[in-house]
Design a protein around this motif. Sequence first.
Motif, mmCIF file in Angstrom:
data_model
loop_
_atom_site.group_PDB
_atom_site.id
_atom_site.type_symbol
_atom_site.label_atom_id
_atom_site.label_comp_id
_atom_site.label_asym_id
_atom_site.label_seq_id
_atom_site.Cartn_x
_atom_site.Cartn_y
_atom_site.Cartn_z
ATOM 1 N N TYR A 99 26.938 39.225 30.119
ATOM 2 C CA TYR A 99 27.354 40.629 30.172
ATOM 3 C C TYR A 99 28.773 40.747 30.717
ATOM 4 O O TYR A 99 29.594 41.513 30.200
ATOM 5 C CB TYR A 99 26.382 41.418 31.045
ATOM 6 C CG TYR A 99 26.668 42.897 31.100
ATOM 7 C CD1 TYR A 99 26.323 43.720 30.037
ATOM 8 C CD2 TYR A 99 27.276 43.464 32.218
ATOM 9 C CE1 TYR A 99 26.580 45.086 30.085
ATOM 10 C CE2 TYR A 99 27.542 44.821 32.269
ATOM 11 C CZ TYR A 99 27.188 45.617 31.207
ATOM 12 O OH TYR A 99 27.452 46.960 31.253
ATOM 13 N N ALA A 100 29.079 39.965 31.759
ATOM 14 C CA ALA A 100 30.431 39.971 32.316
ATOM 15 C C ALA A 100 31.411 39.284 31.378
ATOM 16 O O ALA A 100 32.574 39.691 31.276
ATOM 17 C CB ALA A 100 30.435 39.275 33.680
ATOM 18 N N LEU A 101 30.956 38.249 30.660
ATOM 19 C CA LEU A 101 31.828 37.502 29.761
ATOM 20 C C LEU A 101 32.427 38.400 28.684
ATOM 21 O O LEU A 101 33.612 38.278 28.341
ATOM 22 C CB LEU A 101 31.043 36.355 29.120
ATOM 23 C CG LEU A 101 31.820 35.428 28.180
ATOM 24 C CD1 LEU A 101 32.920 34.696 28.932
ATOM 25 C CD2 LEU A 101 30.872 34.439 27.510
ATOM 26 N N PHE A 102 31.613 39.302 28.157
ATOM 27 C CA PHE A 102 32.105 40.225 27.143
ATOM 28 C C PHE A 102 32.530 41.566 27.741
ATOM 29 O O PHE A 102 33.388 42.256 27.181
ATOM 30 C CB PHE A 102 31.028 40.461 26.075
ATOM 31 C CG PHE A 102 30.697 39.234 25.277
ATOM 32 C CD1 PHE A 102 31.491 38.837 24.212
ATOM 33 C CD2 PHE A 102 29.586 38.465 25.602
ATOM 34 C CE1 PHE A 102 31.185 37.710 23.481
ATOM 35 C CE2 PHE A 102 29.274 37.331 24.877
ATOM 36 C CZ PHE A 102 30.077 36.935 23.808
ATOM 37 N N GLY A 103 31.932 41.945 28.842
ATOM 38 C CA GLY A 103 32.207 43.255 29.428
ATOM 39 C C GLY A 103 33.557 43.335 30.115
ATOM 40 O O GLY A 103 34.225 44.375 30.053
ATOM 41 N N VAL A 104 33.980 42.250 30.778
ATOM 42 C CA VAL A 104 35.265 42.278 31.477
ATOM 43 C C VAL A 104 36.431 42.442 30.497
ATOM 44 O O VAL A 104 37.299 43.296 30.710
ATOM 45 C CB VAL A 104 35.437 41.016 32.348
ATOM 46 C CG1 VAL A 104 36.851 40.938 32.917
ATOM 47 C CG2 VAL A 104 34.413 41.008 33.487
ATOM 48 N N PRO A 105 36.498 41.670 29.388
ATOM 49 C CA PRO A 105 37.574 41.937 28.415
ATOM 50 C C PRO A 105 37.485 43.334 27.817
ATOM 51 O O PRO A 105 38.525 43.975 27.579
ATOM 52 C CB PRO A 105 37.358 40.860 27.336
ATOM 53 C CG PRO A 105 36.610 39.783 28.032
ATOM 54 C CD PRO A 105 35.723 40.480 29.013
ATOM 55 N N LEU A 106 36.277 43.806 27.567
ATOM 56 C CA LEU A 106 36.124 45.156 27.030
ATOM 57 C C LEU A 106 36.641 46.190 28.022
ATOM 58 O O LEU A 106 37.318 47.156 27.645
ATOM 59 C CB LEU A 106 34.651 45.426 26.710
ATOM 60 C CG LEU A 106 34.308 46.824 26.183
ATOM 61 C CD1 LEU A 106 35.017 47.088 24.867
ATOM 62 C CD2 LEU A 106 32.793 46.972 26.009
ATOM 63 N N ASN A 107 36.338 45.992 29.284
ATOM 64 C CA ASN A 107 36.819 46.913 30.305
ATOM 65 C C ASN A 107 38.345 46.875 30.406
ATOM 66 O O ASN A 107 38.993 47.919 30.551
ATOM 67 C CB ASN A 107 36.192 46.550 31.652
ATOM 68 C CG ASN A 107 36.711 47.412 32.787
ATOM 69 O OD1 ASN A 107 36.363 48.577 32.917
ATOM 70 N ND2 ASN A 107 37.546 46.823 33.636
ATOM 71 N N LEU A 108 38.920 45.681 30.316
ATOM 72 C CA LEU A 108 40.378 45.565 30.369
ATOM 73 C C LEU A 108 41.027 46.267 29.181
ATOM 74 O O LEU A 108 42.065 46.935 29.333
ATOM 75 C CB LEU A 108 40.782 44.090 30.402
ATOM 76 C CG LEU A 108 40.413 43.308 31.662
ATOM 77 C CD1 LEU A 108 40.797 41.843 31.513
ATOM 78 C CD2 LEU A 108 41.095 43.903 32.886
ATOM 79 N N ALA A 109 40.428 46.110 27.999
ATOM 80 C CA ALA A 109 40.967 46.788 26.822
ATOM 81 C C ALA A 109 40.875 48.302 26.975
ATOM 82 O O ALA A 109 41.806 49.036 26.627
ATOM 83 C CB ALA A 109 40.220 46.333 25.566
ATOM 84 N N PHE A 110 39.750 48.764 27.521
ATOM 85 C CA PHE A 110 39.575 50.208 27.717
ATOM 86 C C PHE A 110 40.574 50.740 28.726
ATOM 87 O O PHE A 110 41.221 51.779 28.509
ATOM 88 C CB PHE A 110 38.148 50.494 28.175
ATOM 89 C CG PHE A 110 37.911 51.926 28.562
ATOM 90 C CD1 PHE A 110 37.747 52.902 27.597
ATOM 91 C CD2 PHE A 110 37.850 52.308 29.893
ATOM 92 C CE1 PHE A 110 37.541 54.220 27.936
ATOM 93 C CE2 PHE A 110 37.642 53.626 30.252
ATOM 94 C CZ PHE A 110 37.476 54.587 29.267
ATOM 95 N N LEU A 111 40.726 50.043 29.837
ATOM 96 C CA LEU A 111 41.677 50.482 30.852
ATOM 97 C C LEU A 111 43.110 50.423 30.330
ATOM 98 O O LEU A 111 43.945 51.248 30.694
ATOM 99 C CB LEU A 111 41.539 49.618 32.110
ATOM 100 C CG LEU A 111 40.253 49.763 32.919
ATOM 101 C CD1 LEU A 111 40.283 48.841 34.120
ATOM 102 C CD2 LEU A 111 40.039 51.203 33.353
ATOM 103 N N ASN A 112 43.379 49.430 29.449
ATOM 104 C CA ASN A 112 44.713 49.329 28.872
ATOM 105 C C ASN A 112 45.028 50.551 28.014
ATOM 106 O O ASN A 112 46.118 51.132 28.113
ATOM 107 C CB ASN A 112 44.817 48.055 28.042
ATOM 108 C CG ASN A 112 46.206 47.838 27.481
ATOM 109 O OD1 ASN A 112 47.196 48.012 28.182
ATOM 110 N ND2 ASN A 112 46.290 47.454 26.221
#
Length: 294
Positions: free
Chosen positions: A128-141
Amino acid sequence: MPFLTAPNWQISWTPLLVLGYLFYLLLGAMVFQLLEKQAETHSRDQFHLEKLKFLQNYRCLDRQALEQFIQVLMEAWEKGVNPERNSTNPSNWDFSNSFFFAGTVVTTIGYGNRSPSTVAGQVFCVFYALFGVPLNLAFLNQLGKGLNAHLITLERWVQKPGHDQVVQRLAVAVFLTAGTLLFLVFPPLVFCYVEGWSYGEGFYFTFITLSTIGFGDYVVGANPNKHYIPLYRSLTAIWIVFGLAWLALVFNVGADLMEKFLQLKWHKPDLSLSEGAPTKLEDEPEQPRIHIPT
């Protein structure tokens, strides 16, 4: 790489930055040790004193049995199980708490007060963190780009003819003040009312959370003696996401200002360049230099 230049020598500011950073860490370590070590020693001595008093009052208890019981309590706290809760209290893993935990995973805050204890939960948390952290970074970007676009629009507006520097500074101040009030000033008031914290504690929790430091010493919705509405922690998670984007923008602005300071953009012109010698200053504008006259 920017340099400080003199007629016969050059000094790079990068090693100075590294040394300054290390000095800052050492200074922080010394201050924290000075402020916290004595209090930690006092608390530890107080704990041992209370344990001895407990054994003296209940002589039928065995010291080894008491130590084992204390160990069980510590393991329960580490797993997020509050011994004061009974079966009628809300679960630590209901939807609201689970949503809040998921938010702390993808944002990498990681308070540490709650973690999965089953093997399946731990494995799922990894992926969940493996895919969620990049997704969160993209969203915050993307969210940061939106905030930055509004900031650029504001900057262009204040730079129109007829707008003096006072108006420009006032507009930027209004933009920063609005975000500060929304994400740093008003939320601690809510936490004071709901959690019973002081305003200083609420502000401390707010900044430590939005900066993703996440010590875990203060966590919302963790008091077993309080009844929280189901959406409280979910709304807090949403506030965290938008607050992260805003504070990241502020940090980026601060980093740009610091970088400009370190690159010494206000360099003095080299008088030797006006004597007809060819120069590459126009070809390499990203490497400003300061010439120190002798």
